[in-house]
Design an enzyme around this catalytic site. Structure first.
Site, short mmCIF file in Angstrom:
data_model
loop_
_atom_site.label_atom_id
_atom_site.label_comp_id
_atom_site.label_asym_id
_atom_site.label_seq_id
_atom_site.Cartn_x
_atom_site.Cartn_y
_atom_site.Cartn_z
N ARG A 66 0.96 -1.11 -0.12
CA ARG A 66 0.17 0.07 0.11
C ARG A 66 0.86 1.14 -0.02
O ARG A 66 1.97 1.15 0.59
CB ARG A 66 -0.82 -0.04 1.48
CG ARG A 66 -2.04 -0.98 1.19
CD ARG A 66 -2.98 -0.35 0.32
NE ARG A 66 -4.30 -1.16 0.06
CZ ARG A 66 -4.57 -2.12 -0.50
NH1 ARG A 66 -3.80 -2.63 -1.43
NH2 ARG A 66 -5.70 -2.92 -0.79
N HIS A 89 -1.23 0.65 -9.54
CA HIS A 89 -1.82 -0.10 -8.45
C HIS A 89 -2.65 -1.32 -9.44
O HIS A 89 -3.84 -1.68 -9.08
CB HIS A 89 -2.88 0.62 -7.64
CG HIS A 89 -3.35 -0.15 -6.60
ND1 HIS A 89 -3.50 0.48 -5.07
CD2 HIS A 89 -3.60 -1.60 -6.23
CE1 HIS A 89 -4.05 -0.55 -4.39
NE2 HIS A 89 -4.07 -1.86 -5.16
P1 NDP Z 1 -1.63 -11.29 4.70
O1 NDP Z 1 -2.71 -10.67 5.85
O2 NDP Z 1 -1.79 -12.78 4.49
O3 NDP Z 1 -0.07 -11.27 5.13
C1 NDP Z 1 0.32 -9.97 5.96
C2 NDP Z 1 1.71 -10.38 6.29
O4 NDP Z 1 2.24 -8.84 7.10
C3 NDP Z 1 1.82 -11.23 7.52
O5 NDP Z 1 2.89 -12.10 7.26
C4 NDP Z 1 1.86 -10.34 8.70
O6 NDP Z 1 2.44 -10.90 9.85
C5 NDP Z 1 2.80 -9.16 8.23
N1 NDP Z 1 2.64 -8.05 9.32
C6 NDP Z 1 1.40 -7.56 9.66
N2 NDP Z 1 1.52 -6.31 10.36
C7 NDP Z 1 3.06 -6.52 10.67
C8 NDP Z 1 3.81 -5.88 11.57
N3 NDP Z 1 3.36 -4.69 12.26
N4 NDP Z 1 5.09 -6.13 11.47
C9 NDP Z 1 5.53 -7.21 10.85
N5 NDP Z 1 4.84 -7.92 9.81
C10 NDP Z 1 3.55 -7.56 9.80
O7 NDP Z 1 -2.17 -10.17 3.57
P2 NDP Z 1 -1.60 -10.67 2.03
O8 NDP Z 1 -0.01 -11.25 1.90
O9 NDP Z 1 -2.64 -11.34 1.51
O10 NDP Z 1 -1.49 -9.04 1.39
C11 NDP Z 1 -0.73 -8.30 1.96
C12 NDP Z 1 -1.13 -6.91 1.28
O11 NDP Z 1 -0.86 -6.90 -0.20
C13 NDP Z 1 -2.73 -6.56 1.47
O12 NDP Z 1 -2.94 -6.03 2.68
C14 NDP Z 1 -2.79 -5.44 0.18
O13 NDP Z 1 -2.60 -3.98 1.16
C15 NDP Z 1 -1.63 -5.65 -0.41
N6 NDP Z 1 -2.26 -5.96 -1.94
C16 NDP Z 1 -1.72 -5.36 -3.04
C17 NDP Z 1 -2.08 -5.63 -4.21
C18 NDP Z 1 -1.86 -4.93 -5.37
O14 NDP Z 1 -2.14 -4.98 -6.57
N7 NDP Z 1 -0.84 -4.00 -5.37
C19 NDP Z 1 -2.91 -6.69 -4.59
C20 NDP Z 1 -3.47 -7.61 -3.48
C21 NDP Z 1 -3.16 -7.30 -2.35
P3 NDP Z 1 1.90 -12.28 10.56
O15 NDP Z 1 2.28 -13.35 9.44
O16 NDP Z 1 2.82 -12.42 11.80
O17 NDP Z 1 0.62 -12.22 10.80
C1 OXD Z 2 -6.00 -5.51 -3.11
C2 OXD Z 2 -5.57 -4.82 -3.98
O1 OXD Z 2 -6.13 -5.54 -1.93
O2 OXD Z 2 -6.04 -4.95 -5.31
O3 OXD Z 2 -6.86 -6.65 -3.49
O4 OXD Z 2 -5.12 -3.69 -3.54
#
Ligand code: NDP
Ligand code: OXD
Length: 314
Positions: free
Chosen positions: A229, A277
């Site tokens: 993000r 994005h």
């Molecule tokens: P998940 O919820 O599966 O994974 C999030 C990861 O971030 C986990 O490993 C989590 O740790 C870690 N995390 C969260 N907070 C912290 C913190 N404070 N310190 C350290 N690690 C942290 O999300 P996804 O992998 O499915 O997606 C990640 C992000 O990708 C989405 O939230 C979205 O913003 C973005 N996205 C962007 C897209 C695009 O087209 N650009 C498309 C889809 C998603 P833990 O495993 O310990 O919980």
């Molecule tokens: C999502 C994105 O969060 O597209 O799925 O950013």
């Protein structure tokens, strides 16, 4: 048993049509239609207007149209019902393609050779590290980060990851928690950001963090890939770090303001690659099918899949 489509922008009608076909026994409506508030039991949202879900006494669950849920939690009047997000193999694969593409592009200096070609320059120096000599660090080892990390490893990169809780992934050095962040950064030549946007992660990719990246690598300076993000990073800090050599390249799919304002220097910066994005765009039909399946599960008394924690914000 009505499903409400609540979009902040874009045309909701294709979604209404899709859900009407997938859930023919339940009405699907959109914000602005005329309906009885008590009939709304489910909502699918993407950046819905804040407060627009607050008046449905029988709302049972809210579904994010995407993987991220930050757009939901910015609404302080969001009803206290379960929230689920999209987890879809197609979305995961597309994100890993994006990350691998740009990590390889940094490794193989695509930007530099494109420039050389433009100027008819044949400069073949010997600076070509192998993937195994370049350390990639993935911030966020969730659904997307762990898949990307494993595919980067498969290509041959030396991969580590950082998450909130401890992980164990074959062949990946896993760091967990704030205390481990400096050590993770210090061994990172290419930083990949796949964190969710939460109170704890907002602005995390700032100048002090970028200064903490490895200075002893086989690359001219570390590079950044952010597809999580835009508000995870601080754009003025990235620009400053590109100018003073703290960063070599930045690949950005997400921005603090989207669409990126025309006045942003990122548009024309010679060492910035930007995409609008769309690192991973969810297939609308796959999303609709997954949400329809969730509604059917819920109505059979089964637990919703891929729910998020309101306290953690993801
Ligand atoms: P998940 O919820 O599966 O994974 C999030 C990861 O971030 C986990 O490993 C989590 O740790 C870690 N995390 C969260 N907070 C912290 C913190 N404070 N310190 C350290 N690690 C942290 O999300 P996804 O992998 O499915 O997606 C990640 C992000 O990708 C989405 O939230 C979205 O913003 C973005 N996205 C962007 C897209 C695009 O087209 N650009 C498309 C889809 C998603 P833990 O495993 O310990 O919980
Ligand atoms: C999502 C994105 O969060 O597209 O799925 O950013």
């Amino acid at each position: 048993m009505t499903l409400l489509i609540a979009l902040g922008s874009g045309d909701p009608n294709p979604w209404v049509k899709e859900f009407t076909a997938l859930l023919p026994d339940r009405p699907t409506v959109k914000l602005g239609d005329s309906y009885e508030p008590a009939s709304i039991e489910f909502a699918m949202t993407w950046y819905h207007p804040a407060g627009s879900l607050a008046h449905y006494p029988n709302l049972k669950a809210v579904f994010s149209m995407g993987a991220g849920v930050d757009h939901l939690f910015r609404d302080t009047a969001l009803p206290d019902v379960p929230v689920a997000r999209v987890v879809d193999p197609d979305l995961t694969n597309r994100m890993s393609e994006y990350v691998v593409l740009h990590a390889l592009s940094i490794l193989r200096q695509t930007r530099r050779y494109r420039e050389q070609q433009k100027h008819l320059q044949w400069i073949d120096d010997d600076w070509q590290p192998a993937a195994a000599e370049v350390r990639v660090g993935v911030m966020g080892l969730g659904v997307l980060g762990s898949d990307a990390a494993q595919k980067l490893k498969h290509i041959g990169f030396d991969v580590a990851g950082w998450s909130r809780s401890a992980k164990s992934i074959d062949g990946i050095q896993c760091f967990a928690g704030d205390d481990a962040l400096p050590a993770f950064l210090a061994r990172t030549d290419i930083l990949v950001v796949l964190l969710p946007l939460t109170d704890a992660t907002r602005g995390i990719v700032n100048r002090p963090l970028l200064k903490g990246l490895a200075r002893d690598g086989r690359v001219p300076a570390p590079s950044l890939i952010n597809a999580g993000r835009g508000n995870l990073h601080v754009e003025t800090d990235i620009l400053e770090c590109l100018t003073d050599g703290t960063l070599h390249e930045a690949v950005l799919d997400v921005f603090q303001t989207e669409p990126l304002p025309e006045a942003s220097p990122l548009w024309t910066h010679p060492r910035v690659t930007m995409t609008p994005h769309n690192a991973s765009v969810s297939d609308p039909l796959a999303v609709a099918r997954a949400i329809a399946a969730q509604i059917r599960r819920f109505e059979k008394g089964e637990a919703l899949l891929n729910t998020v924690s309101r306290t953690r914000g993801y």
